[in-house]
Design an enzyme around this catalytic site. Structure first.
Site, mmCIF file in Angstrom:
data_model
loop_
_atom_site.group_PDB
_atom_site.id
_atom_site.type_symbol
_atom_site.label_atom_id
_atom_site.label_comp_id
_atom_site.label_asym_id
_atom_site.label_seq_id
_atom_site.Cartn_x
_atom_site.Cartn_y
_atom_site.Cartn_z
ATOM 1 C CB CYS A 382 -1.002 -0.044 1.147
ATOM 2 S SG CYS A 382 -2.475 0.901 0.744
ATOM 3 C CG HIS A 508 -3.637 -3.605 3.140
ATOM 4 N ND1 HIS A 508 -2.620 -3.096 3.927
ATOM 5 C CD2 HIS A 508 -4.290 -2.538 2.642
ATOM 6 C CE1 HIS A 508 -2.678 -1.782 3.910
ATOM 7 N NE2 HIS A 508 -3.674 -1.404 3.138
ATOM 8 C CD GLU A 510 -1.360 -6.225 5.219
ATOM 9 O OE1 GLU A 510 -0.999 -6.494 4.050
ATOM 10 O OE2 GLU A 510 -1.597 -5.060 5.600
HETATM 11 N N1 GLN Z 1 -2.162 6.784 2.364
HETATM 12 C C1 GLN Z 1 -2.220 5.980 1.200
HETATM 13 C C2 GLN Z 1 -3.558 6.078 0.496
HETATM 14 O O1 GLN Z 1 -4.530 6.519 1.057
HETATM 15 C C3 GLN Z 1 -1.899 4.539 1.529
HETATM 16 C C4 GLN Z 1 -2.940 3.879 2.373
HETATM 17 C C5 GLN Z 1 -2.455 2.624 3.049
HETATM 18 O O2 GLN Z 1 -1.264 2.361 3.139
HETATM 19 N N2 GLN Z 1 -3.376 1.837 3.556
HETATM 20 O O3 GLN Z 1 -3.676 5.721 -0.654
#
Ligand code: GLN
Length: 536
Positions: A382, A508, A510
């Protein structure tokens, strides 16, 4: 009819109620029952999505896009079954539906009150997982018995037991039995008192699970049984585990907690099938292929719960490779101060996880430069992928000030930008791109080699994305877009051609890893770290 188990906690918080609930669910599943889990959180936020990771720890995202408590992560990892938005209710969510019903005229003529309206809503929440194919629902009540804010929940449980009848409902109370060093003794008084509090509100627990640092002697169990009004054999000890949280179910099974639960619920006690779980624990405790050190470069490192699923998934990667994974948690601001080489020198793999806001970003980027230049396996997740893209744009494609519009305005090279459908969004709660989305995997890539499939579903939680205006220049310089949304528009996974293992994803992974089935990207990341270490 679906039966219900309610799990409450006494004396202090952080007793691992979620782990215990998940362990009970696993054991019941392994005795042939279909179990669902849910958690009630007594705070006023509608969900934890707007809370800082320092406040709340990780926000766990379900397949259906709910932002939920991290205990749901334990539920899924232990049972291997997906939860959904009805697996987590907060006081805020309960009240907001009652209040909107009141505004719509749903209670016309009536005074709307905690009892019965809020408690009815809580009972509806409790029954929301009932279904013909669900035998048992386990509901964990967050917080500690005696908290003002958990009272309506406990009252609802009391009413529910009354209505559903004995034999259909069971209460498990998890409590602390501390060892007082100076006195050389274990103390049962705090537990007696917390059971006393439960009794004043009309709940008598059926089973006590006693969290302790040392084994309890018979005399302690007898005392607990006598003063707390439970059967001696239903005083279950849950001592701190030696190696891993995944041992918890085995300890409970040894004391036949699951057998008593089924007997109390009037259900047949089938055989317990745990051989794969035992095998998994064995390879976790006795890894026979050495060890690797993985550095997680985050921005909420001081709170271990902030990256719970990441740490667990790395452990799963270790189990799959029969290798011990040593975790090094590194605050990215420390890298800004001391430099990447100093903090990352003895590392076999570097992982940069998700996050929000500009603090610590430059440290993450330095860590990524280090991984890329030194050929150290790198896994970006992310925000970690967004930083990897920024790093590549700056240091390989020559766009010195490439950045994300999350961190700076009027950029010359906004390589990461707000998603198109986020541009008019102003409300913060539940408005990110959330939940599971499909992703096409490109052939002949390391990503494809890991997944062994050309289409996967992964869970998302973000507002920003890779800016497609830069796709060509990145490709020309050696970045592969190995995962795309089915329409080809969203870059979901990138990897580097000339690097042993450098993969970063917008989602994600994970959240989909379990100890019995490590996520393929975590599994291959650890494998790459082992290979890299051997070559050193
Ligand atoms: N801040 C980034 C976004 O909003 C990444 C979000 C995250 O890592 N969950 O796209």
């Amino acid at each position: 009819m679906t039966k219900h188990i309610f799990v409450t906690g006494g004396v202090v918080s952080s007793l691992g109620k979620g782990l215990t609930a998940a362990s009970v669910a696993l054991l019941l599943e392994r005795r042939g029952y279909r179990v669902r889990l849910q958690k009630m959180d007594p705070y006023l936020n509608v969900d934890p999505g707007t809370m800082s990771p320092f406040q709340h720890g990780e926000v766990y995202v379900t397949v259906d896009g709910a932002e939920t408590d991290l205990d749901l992560g334990h539920y899924e990892r232990f049972t291997g079954k997906d939860c959904g938005r009805n697996s987590n209710f907060t006081t805020g969510r309960i009240y907001s539906s009652v209040i909107s019903r009141e505004r719509e005229g749903g209670y016309l003529g009536k005074t709307v009150q905690v009892i019965p309206h809020i408690t009815d809503e809580i009972k509806n929440a409790i029954c929301s997982l009932d279904a013909p194919d669900v035998d048992i629902v386990i509901t964990e009540i967050g917080g500690t018995v005696g908290d003002i804010e958990s009272l309506p929940f406990l009252e609802a449980l009391r009413q529910y037991r009354q209505e559903a009848g004995v034999g259909n409902v069971l209460f498990i109370h998890i409590t602390l039995v501390p060892y007082i060093k100076a006195a050389g003794e274990m103390k049962t008084k705090p537990s007696q008192q917390s059971v006393g509090v439960l009794r004043t509100i009309g709940i008598i627990p059926d089973i006590l699970v006693c969290r302790c640092e040392r084994h309890m002697a018979d005399e302690h169990k007898e005392k607990m049984a006598l003063f707390c009004n439970v059967d001696r054999k239903l005083v279950i000890e849950e001592k701190d585990v030696d190696h891993s949280i995944y041992e918890v179910p085995l300890g409970l099974a040894e004391q036949e907690l699951d057998v008593y639960v089924l007997e109390k619920l009037g259900l047949h006690v089938n055989n317990l099938r745990m051989s794969d779980w035992r095998k998994m624990i064995n390879s976790l405790i006795h890894p026979d292929r050495g060890e690797v050190t993985i550095s997680v470069v985050g921005k909420y490192i001081s709170l271990r719960d902030s990256y719970k699923s990441i740490y667990e998934a790395l452990t799963h990667g270790g189990i799959a490779n029969r290798v011990k994974v040593n975790l090094k948690m590194i605050e990215s601001e420390e890298i800004e101060k001391k430099g990447a080489a100093r903090l990352l020198k003895n590392t076999d793999g570097i992982l940069v996880p998700g996050g929000f806001g500009g603090r610590g970003i430059e440290g993450k980027i330095k860590a990524i430069t280090y991984a890329r230049e030194k050929g150290i396996p790198f896994f970006g997740i992310c925000l970690g992928m967004q930083c990897a893209v920024m790093e590549f744009a700056r240091n390989v494609c020559g766009m010195k000030n490439a950045n994300s519009t999350e961190f700076a305005e009027r950029l010359e090279h906004p390589v990461i930008d707000l998603m198109e459908n986020q541009k008019d969004v102003t409300a913060k709660g539940g408005t990110m791109r959330l939940g599971s989305y499909p992703c096409k995997i490109k052939d002949k890539t390391k990503t494809r080699k890991a997944y062994k499939k050309n289409r996967v579903e992964e869970r998302h939680r973000h507002r920003y994305e890779f800016n497609n205006a830069y796709r060509d220049v990145m490709k020309e310089n050696g970045m592969i877009f190995s995962g795309l949304s089915p329409d080809g528009q969203l870059a979901e996974i990138v990897e580097l051609i000339s690097h042993p293992w450098f993969i970063a994803c917008q989602f994600h992974p994970e959240f989909q890893s379990t100890p019995l089935k490590a996520h393929p990207l975590f599994r291959d990341f650890i494998a790459a770290a082992m290979t890299g270490k051997r070559k050193k």
